[in-house]
Design a protein around this motif. Structure first.
Motif, short mmCIF file in Angstrom:
data_model
loop_
_atom_site.label_atom_id
_atom_site.label_comp_id
_atom_site.label_asym_id
_atom_site.label_seq_id
_atom_site.Cartn_x
_atom_site.Cartn_y
_atom_site.Cartn_z
N THR A 1 61.68 -58.27 24.89
CA THR A 1 61.29 -59.55 24.31
C THR A 1 60.20 -60.21 25.15
OG1 THR A 1 62.95 -60.83 25.51
CG2 THR A 1 63.64 -59.86 23.40
N LEU B 1 65.48 -57.49 27.99
CA LEU B 1 65.52 -56.12 27.51
C LEU B 1 66.92 -55.87 26.99
CD1 LEU B 1 64.64 -53.05 27.56
CD2 LEU B 1 65.35 -53.05 29.94
N TYR B 2 67.04 -55.29 25.80
CA TYR B 2 68.37 -55.01 25.27
C TYR B 2 68.31 -53.80 24.34
CZ TYR B 2 66.91 -57.38 20.98
OH TYR B 2 66.24 -57.75 19.85
N GLY B 3 69.47 -53.23 24.07
CA GLY B 3 69.53 -52.09 23.17
C GLY B 3 70.92 -51.50 23.09
N LEU C 1 58.07 -45.37 19.84
CA LEU C 1 57.94 -46.76 19.41
C LEU C 1 57.99 -46.84 17.90
CD1 LEU C 1 55.11 -47.95 21.81
CD2 LEU C 1 57.56 -48.26 22.04
N ASN C 2 58.68 -47.85 17.39
CA ASN C 2 58.74 -48.09 15.94
C ASN C 2 57.72 -49.11 15.56
OD1 ASN C 2 60.84 -46.33 15.54
ND2 ASN C 2 62.38 -47.88 15.93
N SER D 1 72.00 -54.98 28.19
CA SER D 1 70.94 -55.97 28.31
C SER D 1 70.55 -56.11 29.77
CB SER D 1 71.38 -57.32 27.74
OG SER D 1 72.44 -57.85 28.51
N MET E 1 65.52 -49.57 22.43
CA MET E 1 65.33 -50.63 23.38
C MET E 1 64.37 -51.65 22.80
SD MET E 1 64.85 -49.33 27.26
CE MET E 1 63.90 -47.90 26.83
N THR E 2 64.68 -52.89 23.06
CA THR E 2 63.79 -53.97 22.65
C THR E 2 63.41 -54.79 23.89
OG1 THR E 2 64.83 -54.09 20.48
CG2 THR E 2 63.59 -56.03 21.20
#
Length: 84
Positions: free
Chosen positions: A4, A9-11, A83-84, A19, A1-2
């Motif tokens: 912004t 939110l998207y993934g 988390l990356n 999204s 998940m990202t």
């Protein structure tokens, strides 16, 4: 998940992409309606995806925990991401 900075939110669910919008106020997190692509996938992935997308719609709070874990909680459920 990202997540912004502009509230998107998207993934990927491993099968489809998704999204949504989100709002964050302290630890309170509100996720908007989630849109997802509709690729055909094997039954097990479809079931996993459905559980994940359903959990996203229930999120009420977010917290960062030791070890780089993002914990999303709501309606007695927890969704944990590294988390990356």
């Amino acid at each position: 998940m990202t997540f912004t900075a502009d509230g998107r939110l998207y993934g990927s669910t491993s099968c489809n992409r998704f999204s949504s919008s989100y709002g964050l106020d302290g630890n309170s997190l509100e996720v908007g309606n989630v849109a997802a692509t509709k690729r055909a996938c094997e039954a097990g992935l479809v079931q996993q995806e459905r559980r994940f997308l359903d959990a996203l719609s229930l999120i009420e709070s977010a917290s960062l925990e030791a070890g780089g874990f993002l914990v999303l909680s709501g309606n007695g459920q927890r969704l944990v991401a590294v988390l990356n």
